[in-house]
Write an enzyme that holds these catalytic residues in place. Structure first.
Site, PDB file in Angstrom:
ATOM      1  N   LYS A  78       0.856  -1.189   0.000  1.00 41.06           N
ATOM      2  CA  LYS A  78       0.000   0.000   0.000  1.00 41.06           C
ATOM      3  C   LYS A  78       0.888   1.234   0.000  1.00 41.06           C
ATOM      4  O   LYS A  78       1.963   1.216   0.583  1.00 41.06           O
ATOM      5  CB  LYS A  78      -0.863   0.027   1.269  1.00 41.06           C
ATOM      6  CG  LYS A  78      -2.080   0.913   1.175  1.00 41.06           C
ATOM      7  CD  LYS A  78      -3.222   0.131   0.575  1.00 41.06           C
ATOM      8  CE  LYS A  78      -4.502   0.925   0.470  1.00 41.06           C
ATOM      9  NZ  LYS A  78      -5.627   0.030   0.107  1.00 41.06           N
ATOM     10  N   GLY A 181     -21.609   6.539   4.031  1.00 35.01           N
ATOM     11  CA  GLY A 181     -20.782   6.993   2.914  1.00 35.01           C
ATOM     12  C   GLY A 181     -21.394   6.565   1.590  1.00 35.01           C
ATOM     13  O   GLY A 181     -21.382   5.387   1.246  1.00 35.01           O
ATOM     14  N   GLY A 183     -20.517   7.357  -1.511  1.00 31.73           N
ATOM     15  CA  GLY A 183     -19.596   7.740  -2.593  1.00 31.73           C
ATOM     16  C   GLY A 183     -19.551   6.681  -3.674  1.00 31.73           C
ATOM     17  O   GLY A 183     -20.577   6.072  -3.991  1.00 31.73           O
ATOM     18  N   VAL A 185     -18.312   3.630  -3.800  1.00 26.27           N
ATOM     19  CA  VAL A 185     -18.704   2.285  -3.383  1.00 26.27           C
ATOM     20  C   VAL A 185     -20.106   2.314  -2.751  1.00 26.27           C
ATOM     21  O   VAL A 185     -21.009   1.586  -3.173  1.00 26.27           O
ATOM     22  CB  VAL A 185     -17.692   1.682  -2.383  1.00 26.27           C
ATOM     23  CG1 VAL A 185     -18.184   0.347  -1.858  1.00 26.27           C
ATOM     24  CG2 VAL A 185     -16.327   1.521  -3.041  1.00 26.27           C
TER      25      VAL A 185
HETATM   26  N1  PHE Z   1      -7.647   0.327  -3.201  1.00 27.43           N
HETATM   27  C1  PHE Z   1      -8.358  -0.817  -3.551  1.00 27.43           C
HETATM   28  C2  PHE Z   1      -8.297  -1.883  -2.480  1.00 27.43           C
HETATM   29  O1  PHE Z   1      -8.030  -1.576  -1.348  1.00 27.43           O
HETATM   30  C3  PHE Z   1      -8.187  -1.254  -4.966  1.00 27.43           C
HETATM   31  C4  PHE Z   1      -6.939  -1.826  -5.592  1.00 27.43           C
HETATM   32  C5  PHE Z   1      -5.921  -2.462  -4.952  1.00 27.43           C
HETATM   33  C6  PHE Z   1      -6.822  -1.779  -6.922  1.00 27.43           C
HETATM   34  C7  PHE Z   1      -4.855  -3.037  -5.615  1.00 27.43           C
HETATM   35  C8  PHE Z   1      -5.765  -2.334  -7.598  1.00 27.43           C
HETATM   36  C9  PHE Z   1      -4.790  -2.974  -6.949  1.00 27.43           C
HETATM   37  O2  PHE Z   1      -8.584  -3.034  -2.678  1.00 27.43           O
END
Ligand code: PHE
Length: 350
Positions: A78, A181, A183, A185
């Site tokens: 991340k 929320g 948004g 999603v």
């Molecule tokens: N941010 C998103 C998640 O937490 C989506 C994502 C993750 C998209 C990794 C592509 C690759 O799942």
């Protein structure tokens, strides 16, 4: 900072200070056991350096479990981009390009996609310098676009399994469901739920979403201070993290928590707090994998839209059912059960 990193079980963290903007960039790579690490890029204002780093570390761990449980061959990572209070939005483009260069230099160790504070258009920019390690570009630039609807489909499918477990039937018809929320999603989730005959109530802080769902869809809008104490069958957190904590859990009047937000539990003990109150919790990283499956499936595995929908629905329902059964059989929390199943798959891959 030292203790945060010492206590973390991940592989590598890259920390960079972006001088021109004053932003901090944290790329946390928790695990590459199942493949290169992948995870979204989150960009926001944090109260301090520590909490930004901690967010990246925790989210990268959740990504690892997310992929392990969904059967996608990626590890977990991340990025958090912590912007300064006086961030000049004019400098955003250049910052994203510099960040793309960092991703590029990692040479495939880490793939990224959108997360909080990031859009498909931002992914286009990051991809200018970070290609081919960027998921979630706009369709115009060759990407699959927004992952919100796919995440929502997964949450919707997971709710059905949760309902079966708690109420004895999958149907969401007539169930009272609070979506926190509305948004990308939450908004898509509301539409799925309405089509299934659920009684949807929602809360949001953005005027635009409030107008859309309260005024155009005539849904009941709950003010932010009442959101945790409203009576409902299912509470669906689709906005911020850490909404399940020692202050909010005692107030809840629902039977199920199932939503799309990442890191819903403020601390590990919150899983027990939920269980003690008789609330079934669908672990966030299990139920919210639909977005990542959509982007990776469409952009890297040649899946069609239909493939994605089937795999998201079946994948999440099967794993969630397994987790609920394991938790009940062993008398552990659903969070602990999810971890066991994920760890199992990770050790199998070793
Ligand atoms: N941010 C998103 C998640 O937490 C989506 C994502 C993750 C998209 C990794 C592509 C690759 O799942």
């Amino acid at each position: 900072m030292e203790s945060l990193l010492k206590e973390w079980d991940g592989e590598t963290t890259i920390i960079s200070y972006d001088k021109p903007t004053g932003a901090w960039i944290f790329i946390a790579i928790f695990s590459t056991r199942l493949g290169p690490a992948a995870g979204g890029t989150r960009m926001k204002l944090y109260s301090d350096f520590q909490s930004a780093l901690q967010d990246a570390l925790r989210l990268s761990e959740a990504m690892t479990y997310k992929f392990a449980l969904s059967g996608i061959s990626f590890g977990g990572g991340k990025t958090v981009i912590a912007i300064p209070r006086d961030f000049d939005t004019q400098s955003r483009h250049a910052l994203l390009r510099r960040y793309g260069e960092m991703v590029q230099k990692l040479g495939g160790l880490f793939y990224t996609g959108p997360d909080v504070g990031m859009s498909s258009t931002d992914m286009d920019i990051i991809s200018e310098t970070g290609s081919p390690y960027v998921f979630g570009r706009t369709p115009k630039s060759g990407g699959a676009g927004s992952s919100g609807p796919a995440t929502a489909l997964g949450v919707f499918s997971g709710m059905q399994v949760a309902c079966e477990h708690v109420f004895g039937e999958r149907s969401l018809n007539g169930r009272r469901i609070l979506v926190q929320g509305a948004g990308s999603v939450g908004g898509a989730l509301i539409e799925y739920l309405r089509r299934a005959g659920a009684v949807v109530i929602f809360s949001d802080v953005e005027e635009k979403s409030i107008c859309r769902f309260r005024d155009d869809f005539s849904l009941q809008c709950i003010s932010a201070d009442k959101v945790y104490s409203v009576e409902c069958d299912i509470f669906a957190p689709c906005a911020l993290g850490a909404v399940l904590n020692n202050k909010t859990i005692p107030q809840l009047k629902c039977r199920v928590v199932a939503g799309g937000a990442n890191n819903q539990l403020a601390e590990p003990e919150d899983a027990e707090r939920l269980r003690d109150r008789g609330i079934l919790y669908a672990p966030d990283y299990v139920i919210n994998v639909g977005g990542a499956m959509f982007l990776i499936g469409m952009e890297a595995q040649d899946w069609t839209q239909e493939n994605v929908e089937n795999k998201v629905t079946e994948g999440i329902q099967t794993v969630l059912q397994q987790i609920f059964e394991l938790a009940a059989a062993k008398n552990i929390t659903t969070e602990a059960a999810a971890r066991q199943v994920a760890e199992n798959r990770l050790s199998f891959a070793r």
